[in-house]
Design an enzyme around this catalytic site. Structure first.
Site, mmCIF file in Angstrom:
data_model
loop_
_atom_site.group_PDB
_atom_site.id
_atom_site.type_symbol
_atom_site.label_atom_id
_atom_site.label_comp_id
_atom_site.label_asym_id
_atom_site.label_seq_id
_atom_site.Cartn_x
_atom_site.Cartn_y
_atom_site.Cartn_z
ATOM 1 N N ALA A 169 2.987 5.363 -0.332
ATOM 2 C CA ALA A 169 3.427 5.140 1.049
ATOM 3 C C ALA A 169 2.417 5.709 2.031
ATOM 4 O O ALA A 169 1.845 6.768 1.813
ATOM 5 C CB ALA A 169 4.795 5.775 1.265
ATOM 6 N N LYS A 170 2.221 4.986 3.136
ATOM 7 C CA LYS A 170 1.309 5.451 4.180
ATOM 8 C C LYS A 170 2.047 6.186 5.282
ATOM 9 O O LYS A 170 1.460 6.890 6.068
ATOM 10 C CB LYS A 170 0.558 4.254 4.784
ATOM 11 C CG LYS A 170 -0.394 3.579 3.805
ATOM 12 C CD LYS A 170 -1.179 2.479 4.490
ATOM 13 C CE LYS A 170 -2.136 1.809 3.522
ATOM 14 N NZ LYS A 170 -2.932 0.746 4.178
ATOM 15 N N ARG A 171 3.348 5.995 5.341
ATOM 16 C CA ARG A 171 4.110 6.625 6.419
ATOM 17 C C ARG A 171 4.276 8.115 6.178
ATOM 18 O O ARG A 171 4.321 8.573 5.048
ATOM 19 C CB ARG A 171 5.490 5.961 6.534
ATOM 20 C CG ARG A 171 5.411 4.507 6.995
ATOM 21 C CD ARG A 171 6.769 3.871 7.109
ATOM 22 N NE ARG A 171 6.689 2.480 7.542
ATOM 23 C CZ ARG A 171 7.728 1.691 7.670
ATOM 24 N NH1 ARG A 171 8.943 2.134 7.384
ATOM 25 N NH2 ARG A 171 7.570 0.439 8.065
#
Length: 499
Positions: A254-256
């Protein structure tokens, strides 16, 4: 031909490890062969542009040592190196119109309502509309009339609907797709800006890029790139599509949240050099089983043909281990400079002053450095320091059961006896250096006829109030000093007397 690679990020936020890996591999491919590494800012998607993101890109590349040979700040004769600035030169529209003349692209004047009515297909889990080539049939007169009237338009690629397109990837080999699967993607948007895909191709060709490295999520769109190169009659670069980076559960990382952004990892106490080393091994492996590399050593060893096609797991446990190895090998002065903020926070000291609030132990810089030396080989990330040294600030509340240790053959009764007997010895002791204290207590151990641990365990427990400490009893007492050490031992005796 001299190898030329480019890192072409979009300024849309923090630099994720996947982005940094692409930059690193581009850099290593170029430098391994004595080539050039270029920085190009792809900011044509104005809706996703984040203020300050370009500065993050510069700051990150500088921090990890990926020095670009050309870029917005280093003109190598291929500028501008910022796509929004290149738009003003007319380069994208020029090449788009060249494709129109060749019949490889066309003006599209369809409005939102008509586009919304088109049929959709599910591609890689996403529902997309498929353009039906409606505007391809417009006559030259109709097109000129629409343009003269100022009617909004986009320029679309004219892909064939029959036959196949094949492109070659350095890792995956030849990949062939049916042309019927190729949508007529937009090349120039209604605002006059090029799409990411089109600008990519034009810029890579005009900047003489020889190798393009990117994530394998772009494999599906690569045939469209190849079709553009064929339409122009250009030689495509070598493509290297990197394996997916997953978390420990084998799901896409995940990039968040930013926890796996470069800056996020720095904030968690990781060292930049360790992060680069770790990221280099996310999909690539050397010929031997070696795992620790400097950037210079990676340049020497890196062969992109050894990049795996299998997903790479972002193993936080391994990253922590590797970071610990870098900390152990770090010059002490550098380590102390990085550790000092964590030490001061753990010990309740604000700013640069070594003074502390009432009831809290105060230390001189020499003591700070002794505490830092204790933890240097024991931590994996800098925040580990906090819990490891907080007892120096003030004695925590602890249970008398901690004095019982099977291996040391101690219990509450024996510990009370030891502390009671050594207290007057420690009160009379003038030399509170580690060596002075240790030699005095060793003499007591010999006279008592017991093992070291039988004496040192209760003393260490009394002066730390913790089961695990970064140093032994006498090292801790040297830092605490005579008054505080005696005070804590008296508290230990009082605690044991109440059991």
């Amino acid at each position: 031909m001299k190898i030329r690679t480019r890192y072409a990020p979009s300024p849309t936020g923090k630099m994720h490890v996947g982005n940094l890996r692409s930059a690193l591999y581009e850099y290593l491919i170029a430098k391994h062969e004595g080539g050039d590494f270029m920085l190009r800012i792809e900011d044509t998607d104005q809706e996703r542009f984040v203020e300050g993101a370009t500065e993050i890109i510069y700051r990150t590349l500088d921090r990890v040592g990926l020095k670009h040979d050309e870029g917005p700040d280093k003109d190598g004769g291929y500028g501008p190196y910022v796509q929004s600035e290149r738009v003003g030169t007319g380069i994208y529209m020029k090449y788009a119109k060249e494709l129109i003349e060749k019949g490889e692209a066309y003006y599209c004047f369809c409005d939102k309502e008509r586009l919304a009515s088109l049929k959709t297909e599910v591609v890689e889990g996403k529902e997309i509309s498929v353009y039906d080539k409606h505007c391809l049939s417009l006559t030259k007169e109709e097109i000129e009339a629409n343009l003269a009237a100022g009617k909004p338009f986009v320029i679309r690629q004219n892909n064939p609907v029959e036959g196949t397109t094949t492109f070659h990837d350095e890792l995956y080999g030849d990949i062939t797709v049916e042309n019927s699967q190729l949508d007529d993607m937009i090349l120039i948007k209604s605002d006059g800006y090029p799409t990411y895909n089109f600008a990519n191709v034009v810029d890579d060709h005009t900047m003489n890029i020889t190798h393009v490295v990117r994530g394998n999520e772009y494999l599906s769109s690569s045939p469209k790139y190849v079709r553009l190169y064929e339409a122009f009659g250009w030689e495509p670069p070598k493509y290297v599509h990197l394996p997916l980076v997953t978390d420990e559960n084998h799901k896409k990382l995940a990039k968040r949240g930013g926890s796996t952004s470069f800056e996020g990892l720095l904030e968690q106490g990781f060292v930049a050099e360790a992060i680069v080393n770790f990221i280099a091994l996310l999909g690539w492996s050397p010929e031997d089983n070696r795992e620790i590399f400097s950037l210079e050593e990676l340049v020497q060893e890196f062969d992109y043909h050894r990049i795996s096609k299998s997903p790479a797991v972002f193993d936080m446990v391994k990253l922590r281990w590797m970071n610990g190895e870098y900390i152990k090998a770090m010059d002490f002065d550098q380590f102390y400079q990085m550790a000092e903020p964590y030490l001061k926070k753990a010990l309740g000291v604000e700013g640069e002053s070594s003074a502390s609030s009432a009831g809290v132990v105060s230390f001189q810089e020499e003591a700070w450095k002794k505490i830092a030396a204790m933890v240097k080989t024991r931590i994996e990330v800098f925040p580990d320091i906090m819990e490891m040294v907080d007892f120096f600030r003030e004695l925590p509340t602890y249970d008398a059961a901690m004095y019982t240790h099977k291996k040391m053959k101690t219990n509450s009764s024996s510990s009370l006896e030891v502390l009671t007997e050594v207290l007057p010895l420690l009160e009379a002791q003038e030399d509170y250096s580690n060596d002075g204290l240790y030699n005095m207590l060793l003499k007591y151990v010999e006279e008592k006829g017991c093992k070291n641990g039988y004496v040192m365990w209760p003393i260490r427990t009394a002066v730390s109030g913790k089961q695990m400490t970064p140093a032994g009893a006498t090292e801790i007492m040297e830092v605490l000093g005579k008054e505080e050490s005696l005070n804590r031992i008296r508290k230990g005796i009082a605690l044991l007397q109440n059991v």
